[in-house]
Design a protein around this motif. Structure first.
Motif, mmCIF file in Angstrom:
data_model
loop_
_atom_site.group_PDB
_atom_site.id
_atom_site.type_symbol
_atom_site.label_atom_id
_atom_site.label_comp_id
_atom_site.label_asym_id
_atom_site.label_seq_id
_atom_site.Cartn_x
_atom_site.Cartn_y
_atom_site.Cartn_z
ATOM 1 N N ALA A 1 12.202 4.877 1.192
ATOM 2 C CA ALA A 1 12.684 6.257 1.415
ATOM 3 C C ALA A 1 12.589 6.995 0.081
ATOM 4 C CB ALA A 1 14.127 6.243 1.899
ATOM 5 N N ILE A 2 12.174 8.256 0.133
ATOM 6 C CA ILE A 2 12.119 9.046 -1.112
ATOM 7 C C ILE A 2 12.744 10.428 -0.892
ATOM 8 C CG2 ILE A 2 10.714 9.735 -3.085
ATOM 9 C CD1 ILE A 2 8.422 8.121 -1.932
ATOM 10 N N GLN B 1 0.833 -1.216 0.000
ATOM 11 C CA GLN B 1 0.000 0.000 0.000
ATOM 12 C C GLN B 1 0.864 1.261 0.000
ATOM 13 O OE1 GLN B 1 -3.008 -0.910 -0.669
ATOM 14 N NE2 GLN B 1 -2.260 -2.966 -0.240
ATOM 15 N N CYS B 2 2.025 1.179 0.648
ATOM 16 C CA CYS B 2 2.903 2.361 0.746
ATOM 17 C C CYS B 2 3.429 2.809 -0.618
ATOM 18 C CB CYS B 2 4.085 2.062 1.668
ATOM 19 S SG CYS B 2 3.591 1.919 3.392
ATOM 20 N N MET B 3 3.385 1.903 -1.593
ATOM 21 C CA MET B 3 3.891 2.259 -2.921
ATOM 22 C C MET B 3 2.957 3.248 -3.628
ATOM 23 S SD MET B 3 6.759 0.878 -3.073
ATOM 24 C CE MET B 3 7.321 0.171 -1.536
ATOM 25 N N TYR B 4 1.672 3.295 -3.215
ATOM 26 C CA TYR B 4 0.747 4.239 -3.874
ATOM 27 C C TYR B 4 1.078 5.683 -3.494
ATOM 28 C CZ TYR B 4 -1.539 -0.134 -4.955
ATOM 29 O OH TYR B 4 -1.778 -1.399 -5.405
ATOM 30 N N LEU C 1 5.915 19.515 -10.814
ATOM 31 C CA LEU C 1 6.445 20.840 -10.449
ATOM 32 C C LEU C 1 7.911 20.992 -10.877
ATOM 33 C CD1 LEU C 1 5.099 20.993 -6.754
ATOM 34 C CD2 LEU C 1 4.083 22.064 -8.770
ATOM 35 N N GLY C 2 8.413 19.992 -11.623
ATOM 36 C CA GLY C 2 9.819 20.035 -12.034
ATOM 37 C C GLY C 2 10.767 19.646 -10.910
ATOM 38 N N ILE C 3 10.250 18.880 -9.947
ATOM 39 C CA ILE C 3 11.070 18.443 -8.805
ATOM 40 C C ILE C 3 11.411 16.962 -8.979
ATOM 41 C CG2 ILE C 3 11.033 18.055 -6.295
ATOM 42 C CD1 ILE C 3 9.205 20.589 -6.135
ATOM 43 N N ASP C 4 12.677 16.629 -8.702
ATOM 44 C CA ASP C 4 13.150 15.257 -8.884
ATOM 45 C C ASP C 4 13.034 14.445 -7.601
ATOM 46 O OD1 ASP C 4 14.130 15.336 -11.672
ATOM 47 O OD2 ASP C 4 15.345 16.980 -10.863
ATOM 48 N N SER C 5 13.194 13.133 -7.775
ATOM 49 C CA SER C 5 13.044 12.210 -6.642
ATOM 50 C C SER C 5 13.786 10.924 -6.956
ATOM 51 C CB SER C 5 11.559 11.901 -6.413
ATOM 52 O OG SER C 5 11.030 11.279 -7.577
ATOM 53 N N CYS C 6 13.838 10.044 -5.969
ATOM 54 C CA CYS C 6 14.395 8.699 -6.203
ATOM 55 C C CYS C 6 13.761 7.734 -5.209
ATOM 56 C CB CYS C 6 15.918 8.699 -6.027
ATOM 57 S SG CYS C 6 16.640 7.086 -6.415
ATOM 58 N N PRO C 7 13.088 6.689 -5.699
ATOM 59 C CA PRO C 7 12.584 5.697 -4.743
ATOM 60 C C PRO C 7 13.772 4.886 -4.231
ATOM 61 C CG PRO C 7 12.162 4.960 -7.002
ATOM 62 C CD PRO C 7 12.844 6.298 -7.094
ATOM 63 N N ILE C 8 13.871 4.703 -2.927
ATOM 64 C CA ILE C 8 15.026 3.959 -2.373
ATOM 65 C C ILE C 8 14.571 2.847 -1.438
ATOM 66 C CG2 ILE C 8 17.005 4.160 -0.796
ATOM 67 C CD1 ILE C 8 17.863 6.583 -2.150
ATOM 68 N N GLU C 9 14.934 1.639 -1.839
ATOM 69 C CA GLU C 9 14.796 0.519 -0.902
ATOM 70 C C GLU C 9 16.137 -0.188 -0.712
ATOM 71 O OE1 GLU C 9 10.549 -1.412 -1.655
ATOM 72 O OE2 GLU C 9 11.592 -2.198 0.099
ATOM 73 N N GLY C 10 17.180 0.440 -1.241
ATOM 74 C CA GLY C 10 18.522 -0.097 -1.026
ATOM 75 C C GLY C 10 19.012 0.362 0.335
ATOM 76 N N ILE D 1 4.468 6.654 -5.320
ATOM 77 C CA ILE D 1 4.452 7.058 -6.734
ATOM 78 C C ILE D 1 3.645 8.340 -6.922
ATOM 79 C CG2 ILE D 1 2.507 5.562 -7.461
ATOM 80 C CD1 ILE D 1 5.692 6.339 -9.518
ATOM 81 N N ASN D 2 2.570 8.499 -6.143
ATOM 82 C CA ASN D 2 1.814 9.756 -6.261
ATOM 83 C C ASN D 2 2.692 10.949 -5.904
ATOM 84 O OD1 ASN D 2 -0.633 8.958 -7.245
ATOM 85 N ND2 ASN D 2 -1.696 8.950 -5.292
ATOM 86 N N MET D 3 3.480 10.806 -4.834
ATOM 87 C CA MET D 3 4.341 11.926 -4.417
ATOM 88 C C MET D 3 5.413 12.202 -5.471
ATOM 89 S SD MET D 3 4.866 11.904 -0.313
ATOM 90 C CE MET D 3 4.694 10.231 0.230
ATOM 91 N N MET D 4 5.989 11.120 -6.024
ATOM 92 C CA MET D 4 7.052 11.327 -7.019
ATOM 93 C C MET D 4 6.492 11.987 -8.281
ATOM 94 S SD MET D 4 9.622 8.080 -6.544
ATOM 95 C CE MET D 4 8.412 6.759 -6.533
#
Ligand SMILES: Cc1cc2nc3c(=O)[nH]c(=O)nc-3n(C[C@H](O)[C@H](O)[C@H](O)COP(=O)(O)O)c2cc1C
Length: 210
Positions: A184-185, A138-141, A153-162, A144-147
């Motif tokens: 972590a994002i 569920q946390c993945m929703y 808005l032209g803001i970058d991100s990175c999903p991190i599970e490493g 991805i919505n936040m990313m």
């Protein structure tokens, strides 16, 4: 931004951020709001968000996250926690989630209480591992919505599970019976050009059944 696909394609796993650039607070609020209103199985919102801005804590988190520079160079670091004990069948949290929606009759209310109790016990047996698996999905929703909201808005991100999940949890002082770290994002502004996106072809991904 032209359309939603442009936004999706702008998003990439940014490997290092320009640490001199900070996200405006209203833009960050917009990102959090996109996460907050995300869909969840049975509407239980199986997540909590932690925003880590403390530089010393970020350094420690980076050490147990494969030394990934995104953790310390980003403007804002969001860590999504997956709920465990709160989503057990007899928890106050589940009762509160049920009670916040008005029922027309006491029978309707009782039916909903029973639905949640049966759904959770039958599928997850109030077992921490099974509950974490559900919660984590569920946390993945919100992730991805936040990313994607950030990308709009032209803001970058990175999903991190490493990362070493338990170690990050210890650094955040979370009770492992209550929460586990889901993802972590880091959010911020890219330092380098976006790399080429590699994806399978539509024909390979999609099967039509007519
Ligand atoms: C659940 C999840 C965990 C990930 N963990 C990491 C990570 O720890 N570090 C990293 O640099 N990228 C991580 N990624 C990013 C993926 O490697 C990346 O999304 C994929 O290679 C596709 O590239 P793109 O997102 O740039 O299009 C993760 C992605 C997901 C969905």
């Amino acid at each position: 931004m032209k359309n939603y696909l442009d936004i999706i394609n702008f998003r990439h796993a940014c490997k290092i951020f320009d640490d001199t650039k900070k996200i405006k607070s209203e833009d960050f609020d917009f990102i959090l709001e996109a996460g907050r209103v995300s869909p969840s199985s049975t509407g239980l919102e199986q997540w909590d968000f932690v925003v880590v801005q403390n530089p010393a804590l970020r350094e420690k988190i980076r050490k147990v996250s494969w030394d990934q520079p995104q953790i310390t160079t980003c403007s804002h670091l969001v860590i999504i926690l997956a709920k465990i004990s709160d989503i057990k069948s007899d928890s106050k949290y589940v009762a509160d989630m049920i009670n916040r929606r008005p029922d027309k009759t006491p029978q309707e209310h009782e039916a909903r209480v029973n639905f949640y109790k049966n759904f959770i016990t039958e599928n997850f047996k109030d077992d921490d591992e099974l509950l974490f698996q559900w919660s984590h999905e569920q946390c993945m929703y919100p992730a991805i919505n936040m990313m994607n909201a950030a990308a709009s808005l032209g803001i970058d991100s990175c999903p991190i599970e490493g990362f070493e999940r338990e170690e990050v949890g210890k650094l955040l002082n979370i009770d492992p019976k209550k929460h586990r770290v889901a993802i972590a994002i880091p959010f911020g502004y890219r330092l380098n050009k976006q790399p080429v996106k590699y994806r399978r072809t539509m024909d390979d991904v999609v099967t039509w059944i007519n």
